[in-house]
Motif scaffolding. Structure first.
Motif, mmCIF file in Angstrom:
data_model
loop_
_atom_site.group_PDB
_atom_site.id
_atom_site.type_symbol
_atom_site.label_atom_id
_atom_site.label_comp_id
_atom_site.label_asym_id
_atom_site.label_seq_id
_atom_site.Cartn_x
_atom_site.Cartn_y
_atom_site.Cartn_z
ATOM 1 N N TYR A 169 -16.536 -28.252 -7.733
ATOM 2 C CA TYR A 169 -15.531 -29.185 -8.191
ATOM 3 C C TYR A 169 -15.197 -30.120 -7.054
ATOM 4 O O TYR A 169 -15.008 -29.680 -5.928
ATOM 5 C CB TYR A 169 -14.290 -28.434 -8.658
ATOM 6 C CG TYR A 169 -13.221 -29.343 -9.208
ATOM 7 C CD1 TYR A 169 -13.331 -29.838 -10.501
ATOM 8 C CD2 TYR A 169 -12.149 -29.708 -8.450
ATOM 9 C CE1 TYR A 169 -12.368 -30.685 -11.003
ATOM 10 C CE2 TYR A 169 -11.179 -30.549 -8.935
ATOM 11 C CZ TYR A 169 -11.294 -31.040 -10.226
ATOM 12 O OH TYR A 169 -10.350 -31.877 -10.718
ATOM 13 N N LEU A 195 -12.548 -32.758 -5.491
ATOM 14 C CA LEU A 195 -11.200 -33.303 -5.572
ATOM 15 C C LEU A 195 -11.267 -34.816 -5.424
ATOM 16 O O LEU A 195 -11.906 -35.312 -4.501
ATOM 17 C CB LEU A 195 -10.320 -32.732 -4.456
ATOM 18 C CG LEU A 195 -9.913 -31.286 -4.588
ATOM 19 C CD1 LEU A 195 -9.171 -30.836 -3.338
ATOM 20 C CD2 LEU A 195 -9.050 -31.068 -5.800
ATOM 21 N N MET A 214 -4.904 -27.866 -4.058
ATOM 22 C CA MET A 214 -6.215 -27.557 -4.641
ATOM 23 C C MET A 214 -6.053 -26.824 -5.971
ATOM 24 O O MET A 214 -6.754 -27.117 -6.948
ATOM 25 C CB MET A 214 -7.045 -26.711 -3.661
ATOM 26 C CG MET A 214 -7.463 -27.459 -2.414
ATOM 27 S SD MET A 214 -8.097 -26.357 -1.125
ATOM 28 C CE MET A 214 -9.668 -25.889 -1.811
ATOM 29 N N GLU A 237 -4.866 -29.361 -8.694
ATOM 30 C CA GLU A 237 -5.921 -30.307 -9.067
ATOM 31 C C GLU A 237 -7.054 -29.613 -9.836
ATOM 32 O O GLU A 237 -7.477 -30.085 -10.877
ATOM 33 C CB GLU A 237 -6.498 -30.988 -7.820
ATOM 34 C CG GLU A 237 -5.533 -31.886 -7.097
ATOM 35 C CD GLU A 237 -5.420 -33.269 -7.703
ATOM 36 O OE1 GLU A 237 -6.378 -33.721 -8.359
ATOM 37 O OE2 GLU A 237 -4.364 -33.887 -7.524
ATOM 38 N N CYS A 238 -7.509 -28.504 -9.314
ATOM 39 C CA CYS A 238 -8.646 -27.805 -9.933
ATOM 40 C C CYS A 238 -8.214 -27.058 -11.191
ATOM 41 O O CYS A 238 -8.994 -26.935 -12.139
ATOM 42 C CB CYS A 238 -9.285 -26.840 -8.948
ATOM 43 S SG CYS A 238 -10.012 -27.660 -7.524
ATOM 44 N N PHE A 244 -10.843 -24.995 -13.687
ATOM 45 C CA PHE A 244 -11.742 -24.395 -12.705
ATOM 46 C C PHE A 244 -11.517 -22.896 -12.531
ATOM 47 O O PHE A 244 -12.462 -22.144 -12.324
ATOM 48 C CB PHE A 244 -11.593 -25.099 -11.352
ATOM 49 C CG PHE A 244 -12.472 -24.544 -10.270
ATOM 50 C CD1 PHE A 244 -13.803 -24.917 -10.178
ATOM 51 C CD2 PHE A 244 -11.982 -23.627 -9.355
ATOM 52 C CE1 PHE A 244 -14.624 -24.399 -9.187
ATOM 53 C CE2 PHE A 244 -12.796 -23.104 -8.361
ATOM 54 C CZ PHE A 244 -14.121 -23.495 -8.286
ATOM 55 N N LEU A 255 -15.006 -22.757 -3.616
ATOM 56 C CA LEU A 255 -14.078 -23.869 -3.524
ATOM 57 C C LEU A 255 -13.804 -24.115 -2.047
ATOM 58 O O LEU A 255 -13.530 -23.183 -1.296
ATOM 59 C CB LEU A 255 -12.778 -23.558 -4.264
ATOM 60 C CG LEU A 255 -11.725 -24.664 -4.322
ATOM 61 C CD1 LEU A 255 -12.289 -25.919 -5.010
ATOM 62 C CD2 LEU A 255 -10.495 -24.182 -5.051
#
Length: 160
Positions: free
Chosen positions: A1, A3, A31, A34-35, A40, A154
């Motif tokens: 993923y 950002l 993180m 956002e993920c 995610f 990640l």
């Protein structure tokens, strides 16, 4: 993923070398937000931060990947299994090494310590920066030996 808003190198330096573990935790929260919006973390059972040696932790005072993981864990509720894998060898910083040298530098640098924490689980590996992926690959090998059913990765940053 990926950002969409990558942190500046200044934030990375503060986090990694200036004793700012709080910045790492804050970045972990960001993180996670956002993920998480992209789904995610769906299906992830446990978080494993890339470990550092005990000597390196004494020198730096903390493990920045652990504190990233802590921020993510606080925001998502996913537990951390920071004792599942141990870094047994530290051969110096990789910042100035080429790709093949990085692979050699981390070869056999990790050892599985607590397989029951990761067995049959989808494991999220957290690292601060991924360059060649050598560190992630070596740590991942140990997690798979311990019976992890899936691995995801990640990282706060990456280099080309």
């Amino acid at each position: 993923y990926y950002l969409p808003h990558s942190p500046s190198s200044g934030i990375m330096l503060k986090m990694k070398y200036e004793g700012r573990w709080d910045v790492a935790e804050d970045m972990g929260h960001i993180m996670a937000r956002e993920c998480g919006e992209a789904g995610f973390f769906d299906g992830i059972d446990v978080i494993v931060p890339i470990p550092i040696t005990k000597k390196r932790k004494r020198e730096r005072g903390y493990n920045q990947s652990y504190h990233l993981a802590l921020g993510i864990s606080e925001a998502t509720g996913i537990p951390i299994a920071d004792k599942a894998v141990e870094r047994t060898v530290y051969n110096g910083s990789q910042t100035r090494l080429r790709g093949y040298e990085r692979r050699e530098n981390v070869e056999n640098a990790f050892a599985l310590r607590d397989a029951k924490k990761i067995r049959d689980k989808h494991v999220l590996i957290i690292d601060d920066v991924v360059t060649t992926g050598s560190t992630i690959m070596e740590c991942g090998k140990e997690l798979l030996k311990g019976g992890a059913k899936a691995l995801s990765v990640l990282s706060l940053g990456y280099t080309k």
